[in-house]
Design a protein around this motif. Structure first.
Motif, PDB file in Angstrom:
ATOM      1  N   LEU A 111       0.822  -1.204   0.000  1.00 57.10           N
ATOM      2  CA  LEU A 111       0.000   0.000   0.000  1.00 57.10           C
ATOM      3  C   LEU A 111       0.856   1.254   0.000  1.00 57.10           C
ATOM      4  O   LEU A 111       0.488   2.271  -0.601  1.00 57.10           O
ATOM      5  CB  LEU A 111      -0.932  -0.021   1.212  1.00 57.10           C
ATOM      6  N   GLY A 112       1.999   1.180   0.667  1.00 62.94           N
ATOM      7  CA  GLY A 112       2.906   2.322   0.669  1.00 62.94           C
ATOM      8  C   GLY A 112       3.415   2.637  -0.721  1.00 62.94           C
ATOM      9  O   GLY A 112       3.412   3.791  -1.165  1.00 62.94           O
ATOM     10  N   PHE A 113       3.836   1.619  -1.449  1.00 61.49           N
ATOM     11  CA  PHE A 113       4.345   1.857  -2.799  1.00 61.49           C
ATOM     12  C   PHE A 113       3.232   2.223  -3.775  1.00 61.49           C
ATOM     13  O   PHE A 113       3.474   2.913  -4.775  1.00 61.49           O
ATOM     14  CB  PHE A 113       5.168   0.674  -3.282  1.00 61.49           C
ATOM     15  N   ASN A 114       1.997   1.790  -3.501  1.00 62.31           N
ATOM     16  CA  ASN A 114       0.875   2.275  -4.309  1.00 62.31           C
ATOM     17  C   ASN A 114       0.735   3.791  -4.179  1.00 62.31           C
ATOM     18  O   ASN A 114       0.510   4.505  -5.164  1.00 62.31           O
ATOM     19  CB  ASN A 114      -0.426   1.607  -3.860  1.00 62.31           C
ATOM     20  N   ALA A 115       0.833   4.279  -2.941  1.00 68.24           N
ATOM     21  CA  ALA A 115       0.713   5.721  -2.703  1.00 68.24           C
ATOM     22  C   ALA A 115       1.875   6.482  -3.331  1.00 68.24           C
ATOM     23  O   ALA A 115       1.697   7.562  -3.902  1.00 68.24           O
ATOM     24  CB  ALA A 115       0.646   5.992  -1.197  1.00 68.24           C
ATOM     25  N   ILE A 116       3.080   5.920  -3.221  1.00 68.67           N
ATOM     26  CA  ILE A 116       4.252   6.557  -3.844  1.00 68.67           C
ATOM     27  C   ILE A 116       4.072   6.636  -5.355  1.00 68.67           C
ATOM     28  O   ILE A 116       4.379   7.662  -5.982  1.00 68.67           O
ATOM     29  CB  ILE A 116       5.530   5.777  -3.484  1.00 68.67           C
ATOM     30  N   SER A 117       3.562   5.574  -5.954  1.00 69.60           N
ATOM     31  CA  SER A 117       3.333   5.559  -7.394  1.00 69.60           C
ATOM     32  C   SER A 117       2.337   6.638  -7.801  1.00 69.60           C
ATOM     33  O   SER A 117       2.532   7.349  -8.800  1.00 69.60           O
ATOM     34  CB  SER A 117       2.823   4.186  -7.829  1.00 69.60           C
ATOM     35  N   ALA A 118       1.267   6.776  -7.017  1.00 76.97           N
ATOM     36  CA  ALA A 118       0.252   7.791  -7.324  1.00 76.97           C
ATOM     37  C   ALA A 118       0.842   9.193  -7.238  1.00 76.97           C
ATOM     38  O   ALA A 118       0.541  10.062  -8.064  1.00 76.97           O
ATOM     39  CB  ALA A 118      -0.931   7.653  -6.369  1.00 76.97           C
ATOM     40  N   ALA A 119       1.698   9.425  -6.236  1.00 78.12           N
ATOM     41  CA  ALA A 119       2.349  10.731  -6.100  1.00 78.12           C
ATOM     42  C   ALA A 119       3.328  10.970  -7.236  1.00 78.12           C
ATOM     43  O   ALA A 119       3.420  12.087  -7.779  1.00 78.12           O
ATOM     44  CB  ALA A 119       3.059  10.811  -4.754  1.00 78.12           C
ATOM     45  N   ASN A 120       4.056   9.931  -7.621  1.00 73.48           N
ATOM     46  CA  ASN A 120       5.055  10.072  -8.687  1.00 73.48           C
ATOM     47  C   ASN A 120       4.438  10.435 -10.032  1.00 73.48           C
ATOM     48  O   ASN A 120       5.020  11.198 -10.809  1.00 73.48           O
ATOM     49  CB  ASN A 120       5.878   8.795  -8.821  1.00 73.48           C
ATOM     50  N   ARG A 166      10.509   8.678  -9.804  1.00 73.92           N
ATOM     51  CA  ARG A 166       9.551   8.824 -10.880  1.00 73.92           C
ATOM     52  C   ARG A 166       8.851   7.484 -11.074  1.00 73.92           C
ATOM     53  O   ARG A 166       9.342   6.437 -10.625  1.00 73.92           O
ATOM     54  CB  ARG A 166      10.230   9.258 -12.187  1.00 73.92           C
ATOM     55  N   ALA A 167       7.702   7.512 -11.693  1.00 70.51           N
ATOM     56  CA  ALA A 167       6.977   6.271 -11.931  1.00 70.51           C
ATOM     57  C   ALA A 167       7.743   5.415 -12.936  1.00 70.51           C
ATOM     58  O   ALA A 167       8.070   5.885 -14.022  1.00 70.51           O
ATOM     59  CB  ALA A 167       5.586   6.579 -12.464  1.00 70.51           C
ATOM     60  N   PRO A 168       8.078   4.171 -12.589  1.00 71.40           N
ATOM     61  CA  PRO A 168       8.844   3.317 -13.510  1.00 71.40           C
ATOM     62  C   PRO A 168       8.034   2.989 -14.756  1.00 71.40           C
ATOM     63  O   PRO A 168       6.834   2.727 -14.684  1.00 71.40           O
ATOM     64  CB  PRO A 168       9.130   2.068 -12.671  1.00 71.40           C
ATOM     65  N   THR A 174      11.576  -0.834 -12.716  1.00 73.71           N
ATOM     66  CA  THR A 174      10.735  -1.340 -11.625  1.00 73.71           C
ATOM     67  C   THR A 174      11.527  -2.189 -10.648  1.00 73.71           C
ATOM     68  O   THR A 174      11.436  -2.007  -9.429  1.00 73.71           O
ATOM     69  CB  THR A 174       9.568  -2.171 -12.194  1.00 73.71           C
ATOM     70  N   TYR A 175      12.301  -3.110 -11.159  1.00 76.07           N
ATOM     71  CA  TYR A 175      13.023  -4.053 -10.306  1.00 76.07           C
ATOM     72  C   TYR A 175      14.416  -3.519 -10.010  1.00 76.07           C
ATOM     73  O   TYR A 175      15.381  -3.824 -10.715  1.00 76.07           O
ATOM     74  CB  TYR A 175      13.055  -5.430 -10.960  1.00 76.07           C
ATOM     75  N   ILE A 176      14.482  -2.729  -8.971  1.00 80.89           N
ATOM     76  CA  ILE A 176      15.737  -2.089  -8.578  1.00 80.89           C
ATOM     77  C   ILE A 176      16.091  -2.500  -7.158  1.00 80.89           C
ATOM     78  O   ILE A 176      15.237  -2.967  -6.399  1.00 80.89           O
ATOM     79  CB  ILE A 176      15.631  -0.549  -8.676  1.00 80.89           C
ATOM     80  N   PRO A 177      17.342  -2.347  -6.753  1.00 74.12           N
ATOM     81  CA  PRO A 177      17.742  -2.739  -5.392  1.00 74.12           C
ATOM     82  C   PRO A 177      17.295  -1.727  -4.349  1.00 74.12           C
ATOM     83  O   PRO A 177      16.834  -0.622  -4.669  1.00 74.12           O
ATOM     84  CB  PRO A 177      19.265  -2.780  -5.487  1.00 74.12           C
ATOM     85  N   ARG A 178      17.449  -2.121  -3.113  1.00 68.92           N
ATOM     86  CA  ARG A 178      17.146  -1.235  -1.992  1.00 68.92           C
ATOM     87  C   ARG A 178      18.193  -0.124  -1.916  1.00 68.92           C
ATOM     88  O   ARG A 178      19.371  -0.352  -2.149  1.00 68.92           O
ATOM     89  CB  ARG A 178      17.160  -2.018  -0.682  1.00 68.92           C
TER      90      ARG A 178
END
Length: 518
Positions: A111-120, A166-168, A174-178
């Protein structure tokens, strides 16, 4: 008939020509991110969508399972006959037995990354059309605030996480390291600082949108976490000059008619009147009640919580005992459902009592539950409460802590005591000690009772370096009290201060590394 046949041939010819033409052109009805933003309203809708993603982040069960049940504030009603995966996994988080396969902690990540994606998406496309400076700042400031808020949540629970500025648009993006913890905090500080510069000062009544006050509060909280106490002080002192104030009564801060009121810095908006009610309502209190076939005695609405939601986030006696005599927050925060448990550990309530000096009568059991989110509603499991993220009382306590940590203990006292005076109704319980260590202990205790059930306690224990000592000692008490706890429970080590990266994410992205111990 001949005329009709000729007409058909003409139409077919036109269709053939048209098809060749349209195959080489963009379909104007095909909406993409590249052509979506055409008006101010399009941005407003996108911002609303980003805010809606925060609903899931803050009222999903992972929020209070990880923020409160992981701590000494709350526990659960054990039911031996309920060994459903979700139930057992929720027990495991509270007991420090969770592993990378646990299904209760991944929702916070997802859910956190969903929100980040929406902001991006908003940030990426902010310049697709010409906006006035004021409108551009308002949109971008809100998006930056949301992204900073979510990353601040994720980094404290999981450690370093992937950074998406930015939105991948591809698998490689999308598949990047930490990223490192420091890199995540660098982004949070940059976003929160930019949001504070772009957002307008708070006006009352508030709308529920992020403001300069919310961004500065977030920034102050981040700086305090990073032990940059002077910077925290600077940000938080600005908030104290923005017109916020405490309600005269602690319970008033949570009343439905005080949503987004003078004490609110930022809260997640919920509304039972919106379409698709379950996605827009805050009903966590039903998770916090004991399992009951009928909740009418407690909530005023009949709802069966036995097989669905009840039995979790139960206030511990350790928390109840933390409230001093005369502290009005106890009665406003916790109530007692009085009744009986049956042979299958389901509850029948016969009354609701105050938690102050409560003693169960013969033949009855008093089961505490968080009261501060229980208000009048008409449909079971659908309340109209908002969820508080930051209240002005927390600003005062954050400021008191930042001052005390700089050795300015005398300056810290008025901010701490403002919170206490509201809690006790007088100045007789004001703290006067300026011993730095003693005052730090007092501030942290004050945060515990002031912010109970607002998902702050576990983070406070970790942030202040107290989690291992406090939770191991608490675990000894718990295991002496509850025979169902496993011998290996509450073995709190350094590795347990972070939660596991969801295993599904690690399997999808081979560049992700798991946290130690999982």
């Amino acid at each position: 008939m001949k005329k009709i046949s000729c007409l058909i041939l003409v139409i077919l010819s036109l269709v053939e020509i048209s098809c060749k033409k349209f195959l080489s052109e963009v379909n104007p009805n095909n909406v993409t991110l590249g052509n979506y933003f055409k008006t101010q309203n399009d941005y407003d809708l996108a911002v609303n969508g980003a805010y809606s993603q925060l609903r899931g982040l803050y009222n999903n069960r992972s929020a209070w399972v990880m923020g409160e049940m992981r701590s000494d504030n709350t526990h659960y009603d054990y039911k031996s006959s309920d060994q459903a995966v979700a139930t057992v996994n929720r027990y495991a988080v509270a007991d420090f037995l969770d592993d990378k396969y646990n299904n209760q902690t991944p929702p916070k990540w997802n859910l956190g990354f969903n929100a980040i994606s929406a902001a991006n998406v908003i940030i990426d496309h902010i310049d697709d059309i010409k906006l006035s400076d004021a409108n551009r700042n308002a949109i971008l400031g809100q998006a930056k605030f949301i992204r900073a808020l979510v990353y601040f949540d994720l980094v404290r629970f999981y450690g370093g996480v992937p950074i998406y500025k930015r939105a991948p648009l591809s698998r490689e993006e999308t598949y990047i390291p930490r990223s490192s913890v420091q890199e995540v905090y660098d982004l949070i500080v940059a976003d929160a600082t930019d949001a504070a510069a772009k957002l307008s000062a708070t006006t009352f009544p508030q709308t529920g949108r992020a403001t300069k006050g919310a961004a500065l509060t977030l920034l102050g909280d981040v700086y305090l976490t990073l032990k940059k106490y002077d910077l925290a002080e600077g940000a938080l002192k600005q908030v104290t000059a923005m017109g916020y104030a405490l309600f005269s009564s602690y319970g008033d801060a949570f009343q439905l008619n005080n949503k987004n009121g003078k004490e609110s810095i930022f809260e997640i908006q919920f509304n039972t009147g919106l379409a698709v009610p379950q996605a827009n309502v805050e009903a966590s209190v039903y998770n916090f009640l004991p399992r009951m076939v009928n909740t009418t005695v407690v909530t005023g609405v009949n709802f069966n919580s036995v097989t669905t939601v009840g039995g979790f986030n139960t206030p511990t006696q350790d928390l109840i005992s933390a409230y001093e005599s005369g502290d009005q927050r106890l009665d406003a925060s916790i109530a007692i459902a009085e009744g009986t448990f049956n042979a299958t550990d389901d509850f029948t309530a016969t009354a609701v009592k105050s938690a102050v000096d409560y003693v169960a009568p013969a033949g009855k059991v008093g089961r505490p539950f968080p009261k501060k989110y229980l208000h009048t509603h008409t449909i079971g499991n659908q309340t109209n409460d908002n969820w508080p993220v930051y209240r002005y009382s927390e600003v005062l306590l954050l400021l008191a802590e930042s001052l005390n940590q700089q050795g300015k203990s005398g300056e810290a006292l008025p901010y701490l005591n403002a919170v206490r005076e509201r809690a006790f109704g007088d100045a007789l319980h004001n703290i006067t000690s300026t011993n730095q260590a003693a005052l730090q202990t007092a501030i942290l205790k004050e945060r515990r009772v002031e912010l109970a059930f607002e998902n702050k306690r576990w983070l406070d224990l970790v942030r202040t370096g107290n989690a291992i000592t406090v939770m191991n000692a608490f675990g000894v008490q718990q295991k002496a009290k509850y025979s169902y706890l496993q011998a290996g429970s509450y073995n709190v080590t350094q590795n347990r201060l972070l939660f596991p990266i969801p295993n599904a994410e690690v399997l999808l992205n081979d560049k992700l590394t798991q946290n130690p111990g999982y």
